[in-house]
Write an enzyme that holds these catalytic residues in place. Structure first.
Site, short mmCIF file in Angstrom:
data_model
loop_
_atom_site.label_atom_id
_atom_site.label_comp_id
_atom_site.label_asym_id
_atom_site.label_seq_id
_atom_site.Cartn_x
_atom_site.Cartn_y
_atom_site.Cartn_z
CE1 TYR B 106 0.33 2.41 1.73
CE2 TYR B 106 0.26 0.12 1.03
CZ TYR B 106 0.61 1.43 0.80
OH TYR B 106 1.23 1.78 -0.38
CE1 TYR B 145 1.08 -3.10 -1.63
CE2 TYR B 145 2.68 -1.64 -0.60
CZ TYR B 145 1.61 -1.83 -1.45
OH TYR B 145 1.07 -0.76 -2.12
NE ARG B 155 2.94 -1.70 -7.04
CZ ARG B 155 2.88 -0.39 -6.90
NH1 ARG B 155 1.98 0.17 -6.13
NH2 ARG B 155 3.71 0.41 -7.56
CG HIS B 158 5.03 2.25 -3.64
ND1 HIS B 158 4.88 0.88 -3.57
CD2 HIS B 158 3.82 2.77 -3.28
CE1 HIS B 158 3.65 0.58 -3.21
NE2 HIS B 158 2.98 1.71 -3.01
CG HIS B 160 1.07 6.02 -2.38
ND1 HIS B 160 0.46 5.59 -3.53
CD2 HIS B 160 1.26 4.91 -1.62
CE1 HIS B 160 0.27 4.28 -3.46
NE2 HIS B 160 0.75 3.84 -2.31
#
Lengths: 190, 239
Positions: B106, B145, B155, B158, B160
Site C-alpha cells: 500500500y 502481502y 492476505r 483483495h 477494499h
C-alpha cells in the site's frame, strides 16, 4: 420490541426470495488513511460553531489510531439534507482518528428528527479489528427533558446511558468511544 | 411531510462476520462484549446520507491512468452491479475502492512490507453506479502481502470496497477477492464469515465477456446491500 422482532410481510417474500443474500462485511483494515478520509470530511457544517471531539479506546483503554468515524444528522429544524445547500451544511461527516485516537467534527446541533425523539447524531465506527462496523448515537447534555422520553435512550440502563451523551469539555462537546471495557459504549443492532 | 420510509430487512444479516473472531487477533480488544441494543429504524437510520465528497473526476474509476506513466502489474477490469436485498439495482450510489499495488504494497506510509512502491499507482478509485446499478473500475491486480497476525500470515489478494446504498443502515465496507486464491483457507479475515456460501459472495468471477482482447482481464462482482421491507413499484422494471 415488537417492531424489531416480528418479521413483516415483504414484497420479496411474495416473489419467492426467502432471504437476502447479502455481501458480507469485512474490516476496513489498517491501511485506508490514503483513500477514505478527505479534507472536508470532518466539516459537516462550514459555519457550524459546535465542535464534537472524542477519542476511540480499545478494551485495554488504549487509543485506537486506525479508526474511521462517520456521522449523519439533520439540521437545526430536524430536516435531513437531500441536496447540496447554499450554506454548505451536509449532515454527513467522515474523520479518521489520528495517532492518539482523536477525531473531531465541526457541525451544528441537530433538531429532533421526529416528534418525541431527542436530538441526536448517528455514528458509524470502522477500524482495523472491526469486522462489521459498529453503530452508536451522540445525544446532547442540555436536553435532559427530551432525553428522558427518547424512545431509544430511555431503553438504556441509567449507568450506560452516559456513554451515549456527549459531555461539555471547555468550548467543545466530548464524545469518547469505548469499543470494550468498563465504559463500553452502547452499540446498536440496526 | 413526506411519506413514512419503510424499515430495512433484518433477514440474512448472519452473512456478516461475528465481531469477536479470535483467529483475527485485532478483534480481541475491539469488539463490544455487551449485547447490541436492538434499534427500531427511525429517520436517522432510514434517510440517505448526502455525502458531499465532491464531483467524480473523469479518471477516478481508472486507477491505471492517474499518473503520467502506467503502473506495473496485470491490468484488470472489475465491474458488477450494486443490488439491494430485493434484487433491485442501487442507482447513483458512491462506490469507493482502495488496494495494494501489484507487489502487495500500500502507498500508505504505515505499510512497511519490503516490497516496492509503484510511482505510477496510488490505488484509490471511486465511481457512481449507473441506472442499472452498475459500477466499473480499471485497475491492476493487487498482490498478496504478509501481515503480523500470526507466523507466516498472508492476505489473499483483495480490493477494499466502501458502499453507502439508500440509507444510513445500508452502509457496507467489504473486500473483493479473486477466484481460486490458495490463501483463502489460511486467511482469518475471509474465514471470519461463517458459511462457505456467504464467503463465496466476496469472490469475483473471471469473465471472458468482460475481458478485453489485447488489453485487460475482466472480473464480475455483484454486491448486495440490505433492502427495504417494502418497495414502491419501479417504473423502469419490466412487468
Amino acid at each position: 420490541m415488537a417492531a424489531v422482532d416480528q418479521p413483516r410481510p415483504i414484497r420479496a417474500q411474495a416473489e419467492g426470495i426467502v432471504m437476502q443474500e447479502l455481501t458480507p462485511s469485512q474490516t476496513v483494515g489498517p491501511f485506508f488513511g490514503f483513500a477514505l478520509p478527505f479534507p472536508e470530511g470532518p466539516i459537516v457544517a462550514p459555519a457550524g460553531e459546535l465542535h464534537i471531539v472524542g477519542t476511540v479506546y480499545d478494551g485495554a483503554s488504549q487509543p485506537v489510531p486506525d479508526a474511521l468515524i462517520e456521522i449523519w444528522q439533520p439540521d437545526a429544524t430536524g430536516t435531513f439534507p437531500t441536496e447540496p445547500r447554499p450554506d454548505g451544511f451536509r449532515g454527513w461527516g467522515r474523520c479518521g482518528t489520528d495517532a492518539d485516537g482523536h477525531f473531531g467534527f465541526q457541525t451544528i446541533k441537530p433538531g429532533p428528527a421526529e416528534p418525541g425523539s431527542a436530538p441526536h447524531i448517528g455514528v458509524v465506527v470502522h477500524a482495523r479489528g472491526i469486522l462489521h462496523h459498529l453503530v452508536t448515537r451522540i445525544y446532547f447534555p442540555d436536553e435532559n427533558a427530551a432525553n428522558a422520553v427518547d424512545p431509544v435512550l430511555s431503553r438504556v440502563s441509567g449507568e450506560r446511558q452516559a456513554t451515549l451523551i456527549a459531555r461539555p469539555d471547555g468550548d467543545v462537546l466530548r464524545f469518547d468511544i469505548h469499543l470494550q471495557g468498563d465504559h463500553e459504549t452502547v452499540f446498536f443492532d440496526v | 411531510m413526506t411519506a413514512a420510509l419503510p424499515p430495512y430487512r433484518r433477514d440474512g444479516m448472519q452473512a456478516h462476520p461475528p465481531r469477536d473472531h479470535a483467529a483475527y487477533r485485532s478483534t480481541a480488544l475491539r469488539h463490544p462484549k455487551q449485547p447490541l441494543l436492538p434499534l427500531p429504524h427511525s429517520m436517522t437510520e432510514l434517510t440517505q446520507p448526502m455525502l458531499g465528497t465532491g464531483a467524480i473526476g473523469e479518471l477516478d474509476h481508472d486507477l491505471t491512468q492517474q499518473h503520467p506513466g502506467e503502473p506495473i502489474g496485470e491490468r484488470i477490469i472489475v465491474t458488477g452491479r450494486v443490488l439491494d436485498g430485493n434484487r433491485r439495482p442501487v442507482r447513483d450510489t458512491l462506490v469507493e475502492i482502495w488496494q495494494a499495488n501489484a507487489a502487495g504494497r500500500y502507498i500508505q506510509k504505515e505499510d512497511q512490507h519490503p516490497a516496492p512502491l509503484d510511482p505510477h499507482f496510488t490505488g484509490v478509485g471511486r465511481c457512481l453506479t449507473d441506472n442499472d446499478g452498475r459500477y466499473r473500475f480499471v485497475t491492476i491486480k493487487p498482490g498478496a502481502y504478509p501481515w503480523k497476525n500470526h507466523l507466516n500470515a498472508w492476505r489473499p489478494a483483495h480490493i477494499h470496497f466502501s458502499l453507502f446504498g439508500t440509507a444510513f443502515v445500508t452502509r457496507l465496507i467489504t473486500q473483493m477477492y479473486f477466484p481460486g486464491d490458495p490463501l483463502f483457507p489460511y486467511d482469518p479475515i475471509m474465514q471470519s464469515v461463517r458459511e462457505e456460501s456467504d464467503r463465496q459472495r466476496m469472490v469475483a468471477r473471471f469473465d471472458m465477456e468482460t475481458t478485453e482482447p489485447e488489453w485487460a482481464l475482466g472480473y464480475q462482482w455483484d454486491i448486495v446491500l440490505r433492502g427495504p421491507e417494502t418497495t414502491p413499484p419501479d417504473p423502469d422494471e419490466d412487468h
